[in-house]
Design an enzyme around this catalytic site. Structure first.
Site, PDB file in Angstrom:
ATOM      1  N   LYS A   1      29.502 -34.312  33.964  1.00 37.67           N
ATOM      2  CA  LYS A   1      30.151 -33.127  34.660  1.00 37.67           C
ATOM      3  C   LYS A   1      30.052 -33.202  35.984  1.00 37.67           C
ATOM      4  O   LYS A   1      29.289 -34.132  36.799  1.00 37.67           O
ATOM      5  CB  LYS A   1      29.310 -31.831  34.123  1.00 37.67           C
ATOM      6  CG  LYS A   1      27.939 -31.942  34.681  1.00 37.67           C
ATOM      7  CD  LYS A   1      27.306 -30.540  33.688  1.00 37.67           C
ATOM      8  CE  LYS A   1      25.695 -30.661  34.069  1.00 37.67           C
ATOM      9  NZ  LYS A   1      25.140 -29.643  33.228  1.00 37.67           N
TER      10      LYS A   1
ATOM     11  N   ARG B   1      22.244 -17.872  29.010  1.00 40.14           N
ATOM     12  CA  ARG B   1      23.309 -18.371  30.185  1.00 40.14           C
ATOM     13  C   ARG B   1      24.701 -18.666  29.234  1.00 40.14           C
ATOM     14  O   ARG B   1      25.531 -17.889  29.287  1.00 40.14           O
ATOM     15  CB  ARG B   1      22.757 -19.633  30.615  1.00 40.14           C
ATOM     16  CG  ARG B   1      23.743 -20.161  31.709  1.00 40.14           C
ATOM     17  CD  ARG B   1      23.190 -21.359  32.403  1.00 40.14           C
ATOM     18  NE  ARG B   1      23.320 -22.568  31.520  1.00 40.14           N
ATOM     19  CZ  ARG B   1      23.221 -23.963  31.973  1.00 40.14           C
ATOM     20  NH1 ARG B   1      22.814 -24.217  33.424  1.00 40.14           N
ATOM     21  NH2 ARG B   1      23.300 -24.767  31.253  1.00 40.14           N
TER      22      ARG B   1
ATOM     23  N   TYR C   1      19.903 -28.012  67.907  1.00 42.08           N
ATOM     24  CA  TYR C   1      20.249 -26.507  67.971  1.00 42.08           C
ATOM     25  C   TYR C   1      19.103 -25.471  67.791  1.00 42.08           C
ATOM     26  O   TYR C   1      18.134 -25.974  66.948  1.00 42.08           O
ATOM     27  CB  TYR C   1      21.257 -26.141  66.858  1.00 42.08           C
ATOM     28  CG  TYR C   1      22.574 -26.711  67.092  1.00 42.08           C
ATOM     29  CD1 TYR C   1      23.137 -26.102  68.074  1.00 42.08           C
ATOM     30  CD2 TYR C   1      23.112 -27.534  66.186  1.00 42.08           C
ATOM     31  CE1 TYR C   1      24.726 -26.500  68.401  1.00 42.08           C
ATOM     32  CE2 TYR C   1      24.290 -28.011  66.409  1.00 42.08           C
ATOM     33  CZ  TYR C   1      25.120 -27.540  67.427  1.00 42.08           C
ATOM     34  OH  TYR C   1      26.371 -27.933  67.882  1.00 42.08           O
TER      35      TYR C   1
ATOM     36  N   MET D   1      26.212 -30.364  61.823  1.00 39.75           N
ATOM     37  CA  MET D   1      27.282 -30.634  60.777  1.00 39.75           C
ATOM     38  C   MET D   1      27.590 -32.382  60.465  1.00 39.75           C
ATOM     39  O   MET D   1      27.645 -32.700  59.413  1.00 39.75           O
ATOM     40  CB  MET D   1      28.565 -30.245  61.288  1.00 39.75           C
ATOM     41  CG  MET D   1      29.506 -30.267  60.285  1.00 39.75           C
ATOM     42  SD  MET D   1      31.368 -29.641  60.831  1.00 39.75           S
ATOM     43  CE  MET D   1      30.795 -27.896  61.048  1.00 39.75           C
TER      44      MET D   1
HETATM   45  C1  LIG Z   1      24.029 -30.268  32.681  1.00 38.44           C
HETATM   46  C2  LIG Z   1      23.450 -30.322  31.297  1.00 38.44           C
HETATM   47  C3  LIG Z   1      22.897 -31.229  30.370  1.00 38.44           C
HETATM   48  C4  LIG Z   1      22.265 -32.467  31.131  1.00 38.44           C
HETATM   49  O1  LIG Z   1      21.145 -31.963  32.010  1.00 38.44           O
HETATM   50  P1  LIG Z   1      20.178 -33.100  32.735  1.00 38.44           P
HETATM   51  O2  LIG Z   1      19.240 -32.150  33.089  1.00 38.44           O
HETATM   52  O3  LIG Z   1      21.153 -33.720  34.107  1.00 38.44           O
HETATM   53  O4  LIG Z   1      20.093 -34.329  31.711  1.00 38.44           O
HETATM   54  C5  LIG Z   1      22.653 -31.350  29.055  1.00 38.44           C
HETATM   55  N1  LIG Z   1      23.060 -30.274  28.515  1.00 38.44           N
HETATM   56  C6  LIG Z   1      23.700 -29.199  29.115  1.00 38.44           C
HETATM   57  C7  LIG Z   1      24.012 -27.883  28.386  1.00 38.44           C
HETATM   58  C8  LIG Z   1      24.016 -29.079  30.507  1.00 38.44           C
HETATM   59  O5  LIG Z   1      24.460 -28.131  30.717  1.00 38.44           O
END
Ligand SMILES: *Cc1c(COP(=O)(O)O)cnc(C)c1O
Length: 384
Positions: free
Chosen positions: A39, A148, A274, A322
């Site tokens: 993802k 969640r 800054y 930046m």
């Molecule tokens: C992102 C995610 C993973 C992968 O998690 P990692 O900690 O990066 O290995 C697995 N399962 C779900 C539901 C996720 O949202």
């Protein structure tokens, strides 16, 4: 992406290391199946390079977050597969965010497996299967403590007593997700496992999927049938709270180097950047490096992060701006400090989890923040 010669900073991504990490996890969990979570553009590293490399290494299950990511991935995987790919080797793409009403046809056309996160999702997918007169694949997510996504306990109870709700659903897996897997001693790890197992005992048998990267390292009881590592594939330490005491079993994937644009000597009491947040306590040598928060160097690394130049640690002094950071190179060898020289910002001497700790965040955020302005170099990833 910038031309190499023009680029202020160069991001090197080692696809062979991604593949080595996947193989290490695959071997560790066998006979369970090792999927890959790609993802968010493979955690910022470029899904168009990472997914084909994993496919060539034998990975056949991929998880993404959204339908849009899934459709793009399907195209990539079709292009990357040779024509003779057997039906059984056809890669499975699962969508963690599930299927929103109105996009069912797109999911089916692209052969995507939605993760169903509620009884409503199940009802919608079951109705779609009924309409089409054939079973549709899905993973069903049971919430065991994340609060969640996934069926909350009350909905699990309803499902367990009304199994006809699963009509038309070809169940690829029962899934759940761990909240504290990166803290192996946390009591929630066992609590969630017990809640998951109790739910499974009341539901029809199907493969299970539970562990993310860190979950794999909790032990076999957490593996189920399909593990879902993400960050570990990209070099993240399974126990980021123990980076000083436990060697990282995962290979470093990311190497980021920023070029020095200018070098100056500053007098005692002179301030840097800054907000004048750094004041030299002595005469110091400051190098200005061509990468900043627009490139994903988090502003919270101001006065806390560091790079490495010719083996010497060079602390970030003053605020990250930046396009630029300023590093104190007083302790670096003279010959290494010149305009055009490269300071390592992420690499073997500056692993992502250390960078993340300096920035007050996690490796995931460091990776997914990596900017678009870098010249990107991909190493390896050729046919296995
Ligand atoms: C992102 C995610 C993973 C992968 O998690 P990692 O900690 O990066 O290995 C697995 N399962 C779900 C539901 C996720 O949202």
């Amino acid at each position: 992406m910038a031309e190499r010669t023009l680029a202020g900073a160069i991001l090197t991504i080692d696809l062979d290391a991604v593949v080595a990490n996947w193989r290490l996890l695959r071997d560790r969990v066998a006979p369970a199946t090792c999927a890959a979570v790609v993802k968010a553009d493979a955690y910022g590293l470029g899904v168009d390079h990472v997914a084909p490399a994993l496919l060539r290494a034998g990975c056949r299950r991929f998880f993404v977050a959204t339908g849009e990511e899934a459709i793009a991935l399907r195209k990539l995987l079709v292009d990357a597969s040779d024509q003779q790919t057997e039906e059984s080797a056809w890669p499975v793409i699962a969508v963690l965010g599930g299927v929103l009403p109105g996009v069912e046809a797109m999911f089916i056309a692209n052969d995507l497996v939605p993760v169903l996160n509620s009884l409503d999702d199940i009802a919608m997918w079951s109705a779609e299967a009924g309409k089409r007169g054939r079973p549709l694949p899905a993973i069903i997510h049971l919430d065991t403590g994340m609060s969640r996504l996934g069926l909350p306990p009350g909905e699990v109870d309803v499902l367990a007593t009304e199994l006809e709700r699963l009509a038309g659903i070809e169940l690829h897996a029962w899934m759940s997700h761990l909240a504290c897997a990166d803290e192996p001693e946390h009591s929630l790890n066992r609590q969630q496992l017990e809640e998951f197992e109790a739910a499974l005992a009341r539901l029809p048998p199907a493969p299970t999927s539970f562990a993310n990267s860190s979950g794999i390292f909790l032990g076999r009881a957490w593996h189920g049938d399909v593990v879902r590592p993400g960050v570990a594939l990209y070099g993240g330490h399974p126990h980021p709270g123990r980076i000083d005491s436990e060697p990282n079993p995962m290979a470093q994937v990311v190497h980021l180097e920023g070029r020095i644009l200018q070098v100056r000597e500053i007098d005692r009491h002179r301030t840097v950047g800054y907000g004048a947040s750094h004041r030299a306590d002595d005469r110091r040598r400051i190098a200005t490096v061509a990468a900043g928060y627009a490139d994903g160097l988090l502003r919270s690394m101001s006065n806390t992060g560091s790079g490495v130049l010719s083996g010497a640690r060079v602390p970030i002094v003053g605020r990250v701006s930046m396009d630029l950071i300023t590093v104190d190179v007083t302790d670096a060898p003279d010959a290494a400090v010149y305009p055009g020289a490269k300071v390592t910002l992420i690499g073997d001497d500056a692993p992502i989890d250390v960078v993340a700790r300096d920035a007050g965040t996690i490796g995931y955020e460091v990776l997914t923040a990596l900017g678009r302005r870098y010249h990107r170099v991909y190493l390896g990833g050729a046919a296995a």
